[in-house]
Design a protein around this motif. Sequence first.
Motif, short mmCIF file in Angstrom:
data_model
loop_
_atom_site.label_atom_id
_atom_site.label_comp_id
_atom_site.label_asym_id
_atom_site.label_seq_id
_atom_site.Cartn_x
_atom_site.Cartn_y
_atom_site.Cartn_z
N GLN A 80 90.99 -23.12 9.15
CA GLN A 80 90.84 -24.23 10.10
C GLN A 80 92.20 -24.62 10.69
O GLN A 80 92.31 -24.86 11.89
N ASN A 81 93.22 -24.67 9.86
CA ASN A 81 94.56 -25.00 10.34
C ASN A 81 95.06 -23.94 11.32
O ASN A 81 95.71 -24.27 12.32
N GLU A 82 94.78 -22.67 11.03
CA GLU A 82 95.19 -21.59 11.92
C GLU A 82 94.47 -21.69 13.27
O GLU A 82 95.08 -21.48 14.32
N ILE A 83 93.19 -22.02 13.24
CA ILE A 83 92.43 -22.17 14.48
C ILE A 83 93.00 -23.31 15.31
O ILE A 83 93.20 -23.18 16.52
N MET A 84 93.27 -24.43 14.67
CA MET A 84 93.84 -25.57 15.40
C MET A 84 95.19 -25.18 15.99
O MET A 84 95.50 -25.52 17.14
N GLY A 85 95.99 -24.48 15.23
CA GLY A 85 97.28 -24.02 15.73
C GLY A 85 97.13 -23.10 16.94
O GLY A 85 97.90 -23.17 17.90
N ALA A 86 96.13 -22.24 16.90
CA ALA A 86 95.87 -21.33 18.02
C ALA A 86 95.43 -22.11 19.25
O ALA A 86 95.84 -21.78 20.38
N MET A 87 94.63 -23.15 19.06
CA MET A 87 94.21 -23.97 20.20
C MET A 87 95.42 -24.70 20.79
O MET A 87 95.55 -24.81 22.01
N GLU A 88 96.29 -25.21 19.95
CA GLU A 88 97.48 -25.89 20.43
C GLU A 88 98.38 -24.93 21.21
O GLU A 88 98.90 -25.27 22.27
N LYS A 89 98.52 -23.71 20.70
CA LYS A 89 99.34 -22.71 21.37
C LYS A 89 98.73 -22.31 22.71
O LYS A 89 99.44 -22.13 23.70
N LEU A 90 97.41 -22.20 22.75
CA LEU A 90 96.71 -21.88 23.99
C LEU A 90 97.03 -22.92 25.06
O LEU A 90 97.35 -22.58 26.20
N LEU A 91 96.97 -24.20 24.69
CA LEU A 91 97.27 -25.28 25.64
C LEU A 91 98.74 -25.27 26.04
O LEU A 91 99.07 -25.37 27.22
N THR A 92 99.62 -25.12 25.08
CA THR A 92 101.06 -25.10 25.36
C THR A 92 101.41 -23.98 26.34
O THR A 92 102.14 -24.20 27.31
N ASN A 93 100.89 -22.79 26.08
CA ASN A 93 101.18 -21.65 26.95
C ASN A 93 100.59 -21.84 28.34
O ASN A 93 101.21 -21.48 29.34
N PHE A 94 99.42 -22.44 28.40
CA PHE A 94 98.80 -22.71 29.70
C PHE A 94 99.67 -23.65 30.51
O PHE A 94 99.87 -23.45 31.71
N LYS A 95 100.18 -24.67 29.88
CA LYS A 95 101.03 -25.64 30.58
C LYS A 95 102.32 -25.00 31.09
O LYS A 95 102.85 -25.41 32.11
N LYS A 96 102.82 -23.99 30.37
CA LYS A 96 104.05 -23.31 30.77
C LYS A 96 103.84 -22.36 31.94
O LYS A 96 104.78 -22.05 32.65
N ASP A 97 102.61 -21.88 32.10
CA ASP A 97 102.34 -20.90 33.14
C ASP A 97 102.52 -21.50 34.53
O ASP A 97 102.25 -22.68 34.76
N SER A 98 102.94 -20.64 35.44
CA SER A 98 103.13 -21.08 36.81
C SER A 98 101.78 -21.33 37.47
O SER A 98 100.74 -20.81 37.03
N SER A 99 101.80 -22.11 38.53
CA SER A 99 100.55 -22.41 39.23
C SER A 99 99.95 -21.16 39.86
O SER A 99 98.74 -21.06 39.99
N GLU A 100 100.79 -20.20 40.25
CA GLU A 100 100.28 -18.94 40.82
C GLU A 100 99.45 -18.16 39.80
O GLU A 100 98.53 -17.45 40.16
N ARG A 101 99.80 -18.27 38.58
CA ARG A 101 99.09 -17.53 37.53
C ARG A 101 97.73 -18.15 37.20
O ARG A 101 96.85 -17.49 36.68
N LYS A 102 97.57 -19.41 37.48
CA LYS A 102 96.36 -20.14 37.11
C LYS A 102 95.23 -19.91 38.11
O LYS A 102 94.74 -20.81 38.77
N THR A 103 94.80 -18.66 38.15
CA THR A 103 93.67 -18.30 39.00
C THR A 103 92.37 -18.72 38.31
O THR A 103 92.38 -19.04 37.11
N GLN A 104 91.28 -18.67 39.04
CA GLN A 104 89.98 -19.05 38.46
C GLN A 104 89.61 -18.14 37.29
O GLN A 104 89.09 -18.60 36.27
N SER A 105 89.88 -16.84 37.42
CA SER A 105 89.54 -15.93 36.32
C SER A 105 90.43 -16.18 35.11
O SER A 105 89.98 -16.09 33.97
N TYR A 106 91.69 -16.52 35.36
CA TYR A 106 92.62 -16.84 34.27
C TYR A 106 92.15 -18.08 33.52
O TYR A 106 92.10 -18.10 32.29
#
Length: 94
Positions: free
Chosen positions: A11-37
């Motif tokens: 459970q802790n690993e899953i929560m960590g993965a969700m946090e990392k998913l959000l963190t990485n998303f926020k770091k991504d450029s707006s060009e990368r944030k396509t609908q499929s992405y």
Amino acid sequence: MEDYISIVETQNEIMGAMEKLLTNFKKDSSERKTQSYIKRRLETLEAYWKEFLENHNKLEEISEKTKYPYFTENYYQQTLRFYTETKKYFEKFT
């Protein structure tokens, strides 16, 4: 007890993965944030949440809720809140 510890660690690993998913998303450029992405990120978040729920149900079956920190510290509710807020955040970009 061993099953409890193993599942809580997952459970802790899953929560960590969700946090990392959000963190990485926020770091991504707006060009990368396509609908499929964004769709892939939402699908990944959903997969993490599904696994978390399955593990939560196992924990409820094998443990006394009043005895373990996972339940007494409301880990499920905290993760549900994070999942919900993250999903809403991703959906703002769709």
